[in-house]
Design an enzyme around this catalytic site. Structure first.
Site, short mmCIF file in Angstrom:
data_model
loop_
_atom_site.label_atom_id
_atom_site.label_comp_id
_atom_site.label_asym_id
_atom_site.label_seq_id
_atom_site.Cartn_x
_atom_site.Cartn_y
_atom_site.Cartn_z
N GLU A 144 7.33 10.98 6.06
CA GLU A 144 6.48 10.38 7.10
C GLU A 144 7.29 9.60 8.12
O GLU A 144 7.02 8.43 8.39
CB GLU A 144 5.42 9.48 6.46
CG GLU A 144 4.40 10.24 5.65
CD GLU A 144 3.23 9.39 5.17
OE1 GLU A 144 3.37 8.16 5.11
OE2 GLU A 144 2.18 9.97 4.86
N GLU A 200 0.98 16.21 0.79
CA GLU A 200 0.16 15.09 0.33
C GLU A 200 -1.25 15.27 0.86
O GLU A 200 -1.43 15.62 2.03
CB GLU A 200 0.67 13.73 0.86
CG GLU A 200 1.97 13.27 0.29
CD GLU A 200 2.34 11.87 0.77
OE1 GLU A 200 1.46 11.07 1.12
OE2 GLU A 200 3.55 11.59 0.80
P1 P53 Z 1 -1.42 4.63 -0.15
C1 P53 Z 1 -0.69 5.41 5.52
C2 P53 Z 1 -1.17 6.46 6.23
C3 P53 Z 1 -0.79 7.73 5.87
C4 P53 Z 1 0.09 7.91 4.82
O1 P53 Z 1 -1.02 5.89 0.72
C5 P53 Z 1 0.60 6.87 4.14
C6 P53 Z 1 0.18 5.63 4.46
C7 P53 Z 1 0.64 4.51 3.65
O2 P53 Z 1 -0.38 3.68 3.25
O3 P53 Z 1 1.53 7.00 3.17
C8 P53 Z 1 1.63 8.16 2.39
O4 P53 Z 1 -0.52 4.63 -1.34
C9 P53 Z 1 2.93 8.05 1.65
C10 P53 Z 1 2.79 7.78 0.18
C11 P53 Z 1 1.54 6.97 -0.04
C12 P53 Z 1 0.34 7.82 0.34
O5 P53 Z 1 0.44 8.22 1.70
O6 P53 Z 1 -1.21 3.47 0.74
O7 P53 Z 1 3.81 9.13 1.88
O8 P53 Z 1 3.96 7.18 -0.27
O9 P53 Z 1 1.40 6.51 -1.34
C13 P53 Z 1 -1.00 7.15 0.15
O10 P53 Z 1 -2.85 4.83 -0.52
#
Ligand code: P53
Length: 476
Positions: free
Chosen positions: A176, A374
């Site tokens: 990211e 993801e």
């Molecule tokens: P969490 C924000 C927006 C999009 C992706 O996020 C993001 C985030 C971070 O908050 O991160 C990705 O754990 C990232 C992971 C993360 C996952 O999204 O905040 O690549 O490390 O855990 C989900 O709910």
């Protein structure tokens, strides 16, 4: 009939710092994730000045995958995973980041993990840098403000490419990488190890740091292909399409600019060049960035093989009455809610069609294979009286997104390599540091207070996802 190609990479995604624990095991150094405390829905994570005794740092122990990986991988095999996306904790390999020689015990851990995966036919998919750079590189060098980061990253990339040459085929450079374009404290720190000082311009710093990262990424692509021409090395972006709030052309232009301001990094990493609008912007702002001709040549030669991206939610934006001519007012001040969508408990808008939109958008713009690395729903899970978690809301979320993926492949002809739902085993949230923001189809018994047995269990979504994989996505 399945819409997905043979060999489609069904998998699951995690990141080292969010599940491994063992933060000081076998010579591991302190990473930037190790100095971030737990927050929650309303409280931001605190970035502390080093590790302060008595504070709660959820990544230190996480779900102790470091100690449980053999049993966990067995469960992943039972789920039927074709691939497993994780990252290599940089601090296990180079504890401080600036050493000449790597830490053998750290290298051995990933050898053992990859062997365990390959034993069950699970392909490792590896991110080099996922929000976990050595903290020492922040305190000694100022993180990615400093061009020396390029050489440290190269050394790390070369060592692991050589070591895992015959075990890992799919790689991504920076997770990211575009999060920092939002200019918030969390994004700048997790992407680049940057804490903005009072006399610094956050925007200029961001462009400089991100530039150095694209150079480092391009060099890694080049070195990786020399080490093994079969390597597939991708970029990785946080994708959340931004829609205009109305059909007012000003809102449409605002949304277009918000997309450009977020995805210029994709132009650099996929097309190998900066977009014109951004070069003009740098000039107008007199940023005077350190971007050399040789950097631009490296970027041109080191374009990625595929696009990995995360997809959780979409956004809506509204222009100001007085937008400047460049429409570069901060995106975050102009976001409005989408009246046609519902939101998760954390306020993330749930938009399955947005995933199809994103797939088409990337495909048209860059004409590269795509990999959804993801996707998922962060939710509070409740144990039923029978002791099980009936997470039909998660199944619904995943099903609706996979349906849109199938349409993108079947109707739109998008070249899609695979799908790895995020946090398919419960882990520490990156944004909030919580355990109770759960994404998993595998439950882990640990809560926000850090209590629990760490015992793993299957949610209803486990059986459902197992069936989806077994039928290559035809039985949803
Ligand atoms: P969490 C924000 C927006 C999009 C992706 O996020 C993001 C985030 C971070 O908050 O991160 C990705 O754990 C990232 C992971 C993360 C996952 O999204 O905040 O690549 O490390 O855990 C989900 O709910």
């Amino acid at each position: 009939m399945t819409k997905f190609p043979k060999g489609f990479l069904w998998g699951g995604a995690v990141a080292a710092h969010q599940l491994e624990g063992g933060w000081q095991a076998d010579g591991k150094g302190i990473s930037i994730a190790d100095v971030m405390t737990a927050g929650d829905n309303n409280t931001a994570r605190e970035i502390t000045d080093g590790v302060i005794p008595g504070k709660n740092y959820p990544n230190h122990d996480a779900i102790d995958f470091y100690g449980h990986y053999r049993d966990d991988v067995k469960l992943f095999a039972e789920l039927g995973l074709k691939c497993f996306r994780t990252s290599i904790a940089w601090t296990r390999i180079f504890p401080n980041g600036d050493e000449d020689e790597p830490n053998e015990a750290g290298l051995q851990f990933y050898d053992d993990l990859f062997d365990e995966l390959l034993k069950y036919g699970i392909e490792p998919v590896i991110t080099l840098s996922h929000f976990e750079m050595p903290y020492h590189l922040v305190t000694e060098y100022g993180g990615w403000r400093n061009s020396r980061m390029i050489e440290f990253f190269e050394r790390f990339a070369e060592v692991v490419f050589k070591r895992y040459r015959d075990k890992v085929k799919y790689w991504m450079t920076f997770n990211e990488i575009n999060n920092q374009t939002g200019l918030n404290e969390w994004g700048l720190f997790t992407n680049s190890g940057i804490l903005v000082k009072d006399d610094e311009d956050a925007e200029k710093l961001m462009y400089q740091a991100a530039h150095y990262e694209t150079v480092a990424s391009a060099l890694a692509v080049k070195i990786g292909h020399q080490i093994n021409p079969d390597f597939q090395i991708g970029a990785m972006f946080a994708m959340g399409p931004t829609y205009p709030a109305t059909s007012n052309p000003k809102d449409v232009m605002k949304a277009e600019r918000a997309m450009q301001a977020n995805y210029w990094l994709a132009d650099v990493q996929c097309k190998g060049k900066y977009p014109n609008w951004l070069l003009r912007y740098f000039d107008r702002k007199h940023f005077d960035l350190d971007i050399s001709a040789s950097d631009l040549q490296i970027i041109k030669e080191g374009t990625v093989d595929y696009i990995g991206f995360s997809y959780y939610a979409s956004h809506v934006i509204k222009a100001d009455d007085q937008e400047p001519v460049d429409f570069m007012t901060p995106t975050k001040n102009h976001e409005v809610q989408n009246p046609s969508l519902t939101r998760s408990d954390w306020g993330w808008e749930i938009d399955p069609i947005g995933l199809r939109y994103a797939l088409n958008w990337f495909s048209d713009r860059y004409d590269l294979p795509l990999f959804i690395v993801e996707n998922g729903l962060g939710a509070f899970d409740k144990k039923n009286a029978d002791g099980k978690i009936h997470d039909d809301y998660r199944i619904d979320y995943l099903r609706q997104h996979i349906e849109q993926m199938a349409l993108a492949v079947d109707i739109d002809g998008v070249d899609l390599m695979g799908y790895t739902p995020w946090g398919f085993i419960d882990l520490v949230s990156a944004g909030t540091g919580q355990m109770d923001k759960r994404y998993g189809v595998i439950y882990v018994d640990k809560n926000d207070a850090g209590e629990g047995t760490l015992k793993r269990g299957k949610k209803d979504s486990f059986d459902w996802f197992q069936k989806v994989i077994a039928t290559n996505g035809s039985d949803l």
